[in-house]
Structure formats: C-alpha cells, structure tokens
Scaffold this active site. Structure first.
Site, PDB file in Angstrom:
ATOM      1  N   GLY A   9       0.813  -1.226   0.000  1.00  0.00           N
ATOM      2  CA  GLY A   9       0.000   0.000   0.000  1.00  0.00           C
ATOM      3  C   GLY A   9       0.838   1.265   0.000  1.00  0.00           C
ATOM      4  O   GLY A   9       2.010   1.262   0.382  1.00  0.00           O
ATOM      5  N   ARG A  13      -2.401   8.785   3.415  1.00  0.00           N
ATOM      6  CA  ARG A  13      -2.637   9.710   4.529  1.00  0.00           C
ATOM      7  C   ARG A  13      -1.367  10.067   5.316  1.00  0.00           C
ATOM      8  O   ARG A  13      -1.393  10.924   6.198  1.00  0.00           O
ATOM      9  CB  ARG A  13      -3.698   9.135   5.474  1.00  0.00           C
ATOM     10  CG  ARG A  13      -5.105   9.383   4.944  1.00  0.00           C
ATOM     11  CD  ARG A  13      -6.135   8.955   5.946  1.00  0.00           C
ATOM     12  NE  ARG A  13      -6.301   7.512   5.972  1.00  0.00           N
ATOM     13  CZ  ARG A  13      -6.690   6.822   7.052  1.00  0.00           C
ATOM     14  NH1 ARG A  13      -6.916   7.442   8.182  1.00  0.00           N
ATOM     15  NH2 ARG A  13      -6.824   5.518   6.981  1.00  0.00           N
TER      16      ARG A  13
HETATM   17  C1  UD1 Z   1      -8.367  -4.694   6.123  1.00  0.00           C
HETATM   18  C2  UD1 Z   1      -9.422  -5.785   6.239  1.00  0.00           C
HETATM   19  C3  UD1 Z   1     -10.407  -5.436   7.343  1.00  0.00           C
HETATM   20  C4  UD1 Z   1      -9.678  -5.220   8.649  1.00  0.00           C
HETATM   21  C5  UD1 Z   1      -8.570  -4.182   8.471  1.00  0.00           C
HETATM   22  C6  UD1 Z   1      -7.732  -4.128   9.704  1.00  0.00           C
HETATM   23  C7  UD1 Z   1      -9.697  -6.642   3.978  1.00  0.00           C
HETATM   24  C8  UD1 Z   1     -10.557  -6.626   2.760  1.00  0.00           C
HETATM   25  N1  UD1 Z   1     -10.116  -5.888   4.979  1.00  0.00           N
HETATM   26  O1  UD1 Z   1      -9.061  -3.516   5.712  1.00  0.00           O
HETATM   27  O2  UD1 Z   1     -11.367  -6.467   7.488  1.00  0.00           O
HETATM   28  O3  UD1 Z   1     -10.586  -4.832   9.648  1.00  0.00           O
HETATM   29  O4  UD1 Z   1      -7.719  -4.528   7.373  1.00  0.00           O
HETATM   30  O5  UD1 Z   1      -6.863  -3.033   9.622  1.00  0.00           O
HETATM   31  O6  UD1 Z   1      -8.732  -7.356   4.024  1.00  0.00           O
HETATM   32  N2  UD1 Z   1      -2.458  -4.077   0.956  1.00  0.00           N
HETATM   33  C9  UD1 Z   1      -1.672  -4.511  -0.074  1.00  0.00           C
HETATM   34  N3  UD1 Z   1      -2.203  -4.622  -1.329  1.00  0.00           N
HETATM   35  C10 UD1 Z   1      -3.476  -4.309  -1.586  1.00  0.00           C
HETATM   36  C11 UD1 Z   1      -4.285  -3.854  -0.529  1.00  0.00           C
HETATM   37  C12 UD1 Z   1      -3.750  -3.750   0.730  1.00  0.00           C
HETATM   38  O7  UD1 Z   1      -0.483  -4.824   0.129  1.00  0.00           O
HETATM   39  O8  UD1 Z   1      -3.877  -4.439  -2.753  1.00  0.00           O
HETATM   40  C13 UD1 Z   1      -1.874  -3.948   2.284  1.00  0.00           C
HETATM   41  C14 UD1 Z   1      -1.825  -2.502   2.753  1.00  0.00           C
HETATM   42  O9  UD1 Z   1      -0.582  -1.919   2.446  1.00  0.00           O
HETATM   43  C15 UD1 Z   1      -2.029  -2.626   4.229  1.00  0.00           C
HETATM   44  C16 UD1 Z   1      -2.856  -3.896   4.400  1.00  0.00           C
HETATM   45  O10 UD1 Z   1      -2.712  -4.613   3.197  1.00  0.00           O
HETATM   46  O11 UD1 Z   1      -0.812  -2.820   4.920  1.00  0.00           O
HETATM   47  C17 UD1 Z   1      -4.323  -3.601   4.692  1.00  0.00           C
HETATM   48  O12 UD1 Z   1      -4.869  -2.898   3.619  1.00  0.00           O
HETATM   49  P1  UD1 Z   1      -5.974  -1.795   3.795  1.00  0.00           P
HETATM   50  O13 UD1 Z   1      -6.370  -1.297   2.487  1.00  0.00           O
HETATM   51  O14 UD1 Z   1      -5.529  -0.823   4.819  1.00  0.00           O
HETATM   52  O15 UD1 Z   1      -7.172  -2.688   4.361  1.00  0.00           O
HETATM   53  P2  UD1 Z   1      -8.371  -2.163   5.191  1.00  0.00           P
HETATM   54  O16 UD1 Z   1      -9.336  -1.514   4.252  1.00  0.00           O
HETATM   55  O17 UD1 Z   1      -7.896  -1.376   6.332  1.00  0.00           O
END
Ligand code: UD1
Ligand code: CA
Length: 453
Positions: A9, A13
C-alpha cells in the site's frame, strides 16, 4: 509456517514521499518491527508483498531470509496474498501479517497459530468500543464465524457488531490458491478481499476459529502521522515498563526514548529526556543525567554521565565521570576513573586510567596514558587538511591550558607542557616544554571610546 507480510500500500494519509512501511518507529522502519516478530516464529518461508516504492522497500529490509513478491497494482488484500502464493510451502499453514501493524506480540501470534492447528482457519479478532472502519466478524446463532463483512459493505445490523477483523489470519496453504482465484471484486470498493476467503474455507468444510491478542494496541495499524506518533508512545511506554520491571530507575518513564537495544545492569538510574540509539549497555550503578543522547556505547560500572552529554560510539571503564556537556565520538575509549568534562570532544582516542580532560578540549586520534592531566582549551591538531595523525601522551604528563599538540607528536612520560604552548616536536620524558613569549606591559594605556555620530 509460511509468513506473508502485506506491504504494497501507498499510505496516502502519511502525506510523505517515503513508502508507509518505511516510516520509522523507535528509529527503525515499521516493516522491520514486523519482520522481527515474523522471524521470532521461525517461518519456513518469509515473503513480503511490495508495490508502492518497491525498490526502496527491498533495499531497506532486504535479507537472505526474505523473499519479495511484487504486486504491481493494489487490487485488494486477497490479490496481494495471491502474489506471494508461488513462493509458499503448501504443506504448512500461512500466517498473514501487515507491514504497517508493528506492535503485535509473538505470544499472540503463537496463540493464534495454536488455535488454528490441524488445518483450521484462524482469525485474530478484537472487540472494540468503536469498531468504525474495520471489517466485522459475523457469527451465527451458535456463535460460529460465518463471514467477515467490510465496513463499507455492511448493513445496519452488521455495523453494530463490535468484534472486528484485525486483518491478521492464519490459513491452510494447500487450498489457498483455489480460494483466492475464486474471489470476486463485486463489492463497494471493487477489491479482491482476503476476508472473503473465510466463506471459501467454510464451504470446503474447514473450521474457522478466532483468537484474541493480550492487548488491543497489538493490532493497531499506522495510516497517518497521528497514528504513528500514538504507536511510538505505546512502544516507548512498553520499553520503559520493561526497564522498570528489570529494576532500572527511570525518573520519569514517560520521558525516555529507546531506539534500539538498551541493556542495563543493577541499580542503573536514568534521568529525564534521554535518548538511547543503537546498542547501548549501561553496567551496574551507572547514573545518567537529564538530556543525554547515547548511541552505540558500552558504559562501565559506576560511571556517572552528567546532563547534556552526547555519546556517539564509545566505551568507558568503571567509575568514569562524563559531562555535563561532554561529547564522545566513535573510537573513544576511556579507562577506569577517567574524567571528560564540559565541552570536551573525544574522538578515536584512548584515555588511560585516571586521566582527565575537564574543560573545553578536542582530543582526537590520540593515545593518552594513565594519570594525564589535560588543561582547559587543549587541542590535538590531528589533521593537516589532507591526512590525520596521532598524538601520543605517555603516563603522568601534565598538559597546561591552551596547548596545541601538532600531530604526529609524542610527549614522554612525566613531561610538563606549560600553558599556551604549541607542541610540534616530540617531548622527552620528564622535560618541561614551553614556547618563549614575552609579556609586554605599557602603563597609562587609554582604551578607545565610541565615536559620537
Ligand atoms: C483490512 C481488512 C479489514 C480489517 C482491516 C484491519 C480486507 C478486505 N479488509 O481492511 O477487514 O478490519 O484490514 O486493519 O482485508 N495491501 C496490499 N495490497 C493491496 C491492498 C492492501 O499490500 O492491494 C496492504 C496494505 O498496504 C495494508 C494492508 O494490506 O498494509 C491492509 O490494507 P488496507 O487497504 O488498509 O485494508 P483495510 O481496508 O484497512
Ligand atoms: Ca488499514
């Protein structure tokens, strides 16, 4: 087990050019803290999924035991895990961690892994007073987990659920590929959700279990500088607590920062606003005054470090006195009972037992014997603009104030240097050395007065 750390990610922010997972907590990237925890679990495979700032992340945390999987486009957490899949051992379960969740304890993850043993699917959950923003754990009447629903996809009843998905899960690996391939992105965010794998697992007759961390903060993630600052305080609070438990006196546990490893002996006391960086060891009965910065140093028993002392690499023997306002740089080695006082800088220099430089001096590239007294304002001129040279001062030498020692130069045992001397030739044992100067006195001198405009 395999461990996959999601770190692709961007961290919009954070409002920073630095990839989010490289922002420092306690002086080290967030991701390095997660890697520490992962390594403590002795994973069979350790994979980091990178995307934004991939090269920078690789460079910062690359190591022989880490493999990287690149997720070119961030299409969701499920898609992220899919990128790591080819690097995993299908015969052991896979633990999924987040590169921006740095404070999870090894014991919490171990407990989750135990709960999910024998091929179960395990989800680390917590119950929050305010679950806003998180995925909710939906259970049936019997209390069994049915699915995880994201905040944005939840209905009014689901939004009332206080038990949330921390994001940390452990899953069987053999079927994971099939489950991930079946994910659809027909949700509000248009993403492939890892959370939807729960339903896939249930359909395949896999039991889904949950486990909870000891502390809520173990699952906190960093999305903003506010959250980063909050986690820094929590982490420093934990470090201070551990020092107190180990018997260290902290005059205010809220005012110490440890960015590395601080190892303390018995009856160590640390005053307020000190910063410790790298590897620092304080032996028994060391006292550290307020506002000191100490990096990569080993401090001998009974040593007193007074206020505002700055140490960047150095080693002291026992019962040394440092500061206030002393500065040690790399290669400073002080023997037992040495004193280095205010505004004295010591670099790449050895002080023998009981030698003292108490005021306003620069001692660089020097070998100082035992019981040497270095007067105020003494400078070792170690640099000719191109090369560095050593100054050697043997035991029991007396160096008068305002002396310059032009290296390379050697001052023999027991010699005395008069105040205001520039020493550019070697001095033999027991000699007195001085530069001839005359004192001129004029009577009736009138000082200039300020001209009127
Ligand atoms: C995710 C969970 C949610 C949980 C929350 C806890 C999912 C769909 N949702 O939501 O249930 O309550 O975390 O914080 O899993 N990332 C990648 N590649 C991507 C997307 C994300 O590497 O394509 C990484 C991000 O860098 C981050 C983590 O995964 O470190 C979580 O991603 P984020 O988009 O923040 O998930 P949330 O919407 O917070
Ligand atoms: Ca998040």
């Amino acid at each position: 087990m395999n461990i996959v750390i999601l770190a692709a990610g961007m961290g919009k922010r954070m409002r920073s050019a630095l990839p989010k997972v490289l922002h420092p907590l306690a002086g080290r990237p967030l991701l390095s803290h997660v890697l520490d925890v992962a390594r403590a679990l002795k994973p069979t495979r350790l994979v980091v999924v990178i995307g934004h700032g991939a090269e920078q992340v690789k460079k910062a945390v690359g190591a022989p035991d880490v493999q990287f999987a690149v997720q070119e486009q961030q299409l969701g957490t499920g898609h992220a895990v899919q990128q790591a899949l080819p690097l995993l051992d299908p015969s052991v379960p896979t633990l999924i961690l987040y590169g921006d969740v740095p404070l999870t304890r090894v014991s919490t993850l171990q407990r989750l892994a135990n709960a999910a043993s024998d091929g179960r699917y395990g989800v680390l959950t917590v119950t929050l007073d305010d679950p806003t923003g998180y995925g909710r754990i939906v259970r049936n009447a019997a209390g069994a987990v049915q699915r995880i629903v994201e905040q944005k996809d939840a209905n009014a009843d689901q939004l009332k659920i206080a038990e949330i998905n921390t994001g940390i899960v452990i899953t069987p690996t053999a079927q994971l590929g099939e489950w991930l391939a079946s994910l659809k992105n027909d949700n509000v965010q248009g993403e492939f959700y890892l959370t939807d794998v729960v339903e896939c697992a249930l359909e395949d007759g896999i039991e889904v279990v949950t486990s909870q961390p000891d502390e809520e903060w173990e699952t906190l993630g960093v999305n903003s500088k506010q959250q980063l600052a909050e986690l820094e305080r929590i982490h420093q609070g934990n470090v201070a607590e551990a020092l107190l438990v180990a018997g260290v006196t902290l005059l205010d546990p809220a005012r110490i920062d440890v960015r590395g490893t601080l190892t303390c002996g018995c009856d160590v006391s640390i005053d307020v606003n000190c910063v410790f960086e790298g590897d620092v060891t304080l032996a028994d009965n060391v006292t550290v005054g307020p506002n000191c910065v100490i990096r990569d140093a080993s401090i001998g028993a009974g040593t007193r470090i007074d206020a505002f002392t700055h140490i960047d690499g150095g080693k002291t023997g026992a019962n040394v006195v440092l500061g206030p306002y002393a500065r040690l740089r790399p290669g400073a080695v002080l023997g037992d009972e040495a004193h280095v006082g205010n505004f004295v800088e010591v670099k790449n220099a050895v002080f023998g037992r009981g030698s003292k430089a108490n005021h306003l001096s620069y001692i660089g590239d020097s070998d100082i014997g035992a019981r040497v007294n270095i007067g105020a304002g003494t400078i070792t001129c170690n640099y000719d603009g191109a090369n560095k040279f050593r100054t050697v001062i043997e035991d029991d030498v007396f160096v008068g104030s305002d002396t310059q020692l032009v290296a390379p130069v050697r001052v023999g045992r027991g010699a005395s240097i008069a105040a205001g001397t520039t020493v550019w030739k070697d001095v033999a044992e027991d000699q007195l050395v001085l530069n001839e100067k005359t004192q001129v006195s004029k009577s009736g001198y009138v000082r200039p007065t300020k001209k009127k405009a």
